[in-house]
Design an enzyme around this catalytic site. Structure first.
Site: not given
Length: 415
Positions: A52, A309
């Protein structure tokens, strides 16, 4: 190269000012299991332990390039985007107000504070992300801030595409397949757009939690739709509605290329990676690896990249993860036993247990019955077939019982 691909490479270049490329590692354990060449793109090893930070950096730097005096940024996040925004806000010397769901793991809240320091303010609002998002957007309008979407933003999508740019350089060739986790769709939209131009022959498969399958719902409807119910366990990907911009990039995806990962099965993957590989993954970070079993026939003999992720796992959740993994694997069951109220009845039951059976829970639920009492029993064992032996003995002895392991309604109240 397309304009988007060029911009993704530009974002990758700017990211180098904050951290080096995250590792792309061949995983021998998974490669041997599936007879394929499995590589993990370790976004869980970024400074904020998720990808992110890429989108947050790219979006914030572009805003500041146009408006250098901008000093207030606002975001809503289940945790990872919040950490990225916090890290980047401190880097650029601006202020960020970060809205997070009340259900966000404490570990993510604490790390966000560490990364942002005095540059940020955290507000915990809403049980679900969409409630948090609405509160953040309302505040942003009121305070005249700039809203940094966690996924539905062109610059954020562009920043996440830098993951694909790194993969191509690190692998030295295009992979046969890349497996992507999906929440709001920022990562998957960015990588899809990049590969569409840079490597159109690379197959893409998307994985979302079964309790938050917003991409599949949108593909079936032809446009983004809001799910009526979302399971928040996979907090980094539990989004009720996929983004409008992200769906635009994904709308031509065949629906059978989108896989749904059961939350309990994801727990088995988290434990497997932790116990065998020493890799700490949060539920959303384990999605791409969890789907490999569903893709086994398609990936044999091929090169496959799984994007891990995120690794922001709160170890206070480990008992729950173990519990759910055991239940999914058939190694733990709960059942209601109608136990006769006579001397020796409990001993008769205990003698039916095998050498690998262990009582994890025993609780009388109804103590006033004269002839029978209802008992909640939890049993752990080493092999699923042991339960067939136990239930066979119970049936032969005439014991009445009900297996409630997978009865969500009953289990919610008594387990």
């Amino acid at each position: 190269m397309s304009d988007f691909t060029d911009k993704a490479h530009g974002a990758e270049h700017e990211i180098r000012a904050l951290f080096p490329a995250t590792p792309l590692q061949r995983n021998d354990h998974l490669s041997a299991r599936y007879g394929a060449d499995i590589w993990l793109k370790r976004e869980d090893l970024s400074p904020v332990r998720s990808y992110k930070i890429r989108g947050a950096l790219n979006a914030m730097r572009k805003v500041l390039a146009v408006d250098p005096k901008r000093r207030l940024f606002v975001c809503a996040s289940a945790g990872n985007h919040a950490q990225g925004v916090a890290f980047v806000a401190r880097h650029f010397g601006v202020r960020a107000v970060i809205f997070m769901p009340v259900t966000t793991p404490q570990q993510k809240i604490d790390k966000t504070r560490i990364f942002g320091g005095d540059a940020i303010e955290i507000r915990l609002i809403g049980d679900y992300f969409d409630d948090t998002l609405a509160a953040a957007q309302a505040y942003c309008t009121e305070a005249s801030g700039h809203f940094l979407s966690p996924f539905d933003d062109a610059d954020v999508i562009e920043g996440q595409a830098s993951v694909a740019a790194e993969v191509m350089t690190q692998l030295g060739h295009a992979p046969d397949m890349i497996v992507l986790p999906v929440g709001g769709g920022g990562l998957s939209a960015g990588i899809t757009r990049y590969l569409r131009d840079a490597s159109p022959n690379t197959a893409i498969r998307y994985v979302e939690p079964a309790g938050g399958a917003s991409l599949a719902a949108a593909l079936l409807s032809g446009n983004p739709v809001s799910l009526s119910k979302v399971d928040s366990f996979v907090d980094g990907a539990a989004v009720a509605r996929i983004g409008a911009l992200t769906f635009e990039a994904l709308k031509n995806t065949p629906v059978d290329h989108v896989l749904a990962a059961p939350e309990d099965r994801i727990c088995t993957t988290i434990l497997d990676m932790l116990n065998v590989e020493g890799v700490v993954l949060e539920p959303a970070g384990a999605l791409s690896i969890d789907a490999l079993g569903d893709l086994a026939e398609q990936i044999r003999g091929k090169s496959v990249v799984c994007v891990t992720s995120g690794g922001n796992f709160d170890f206070e959740r480990l008992p729950e993860v173990k519990e759910r993994a055991q239940r999914f694997s058939g190694l733990k069951k709960y059942f209601l036993l109608r136990l006769p109220q006579r001397p020796g009845a409990l001993r008769d039951f205990l003698e039916m247990l095998g050498p690998d059976d262990d009582i994890a829970r025993f609780e009388y639920l109804k103590k006033s019955a004269r002839n029978f009492g209802t008992v909640l029993i939890g049993i752990e064992t080493k092999l699923p077939k042991n339960f067939d032996l136990l239930f066979g003995k119970l049936n032969e002895a005439g014991f009445a019982y009900t297996d409630i392991t997978n009865d969500e309604t009953v289990a919610e109240f008594v387990i």
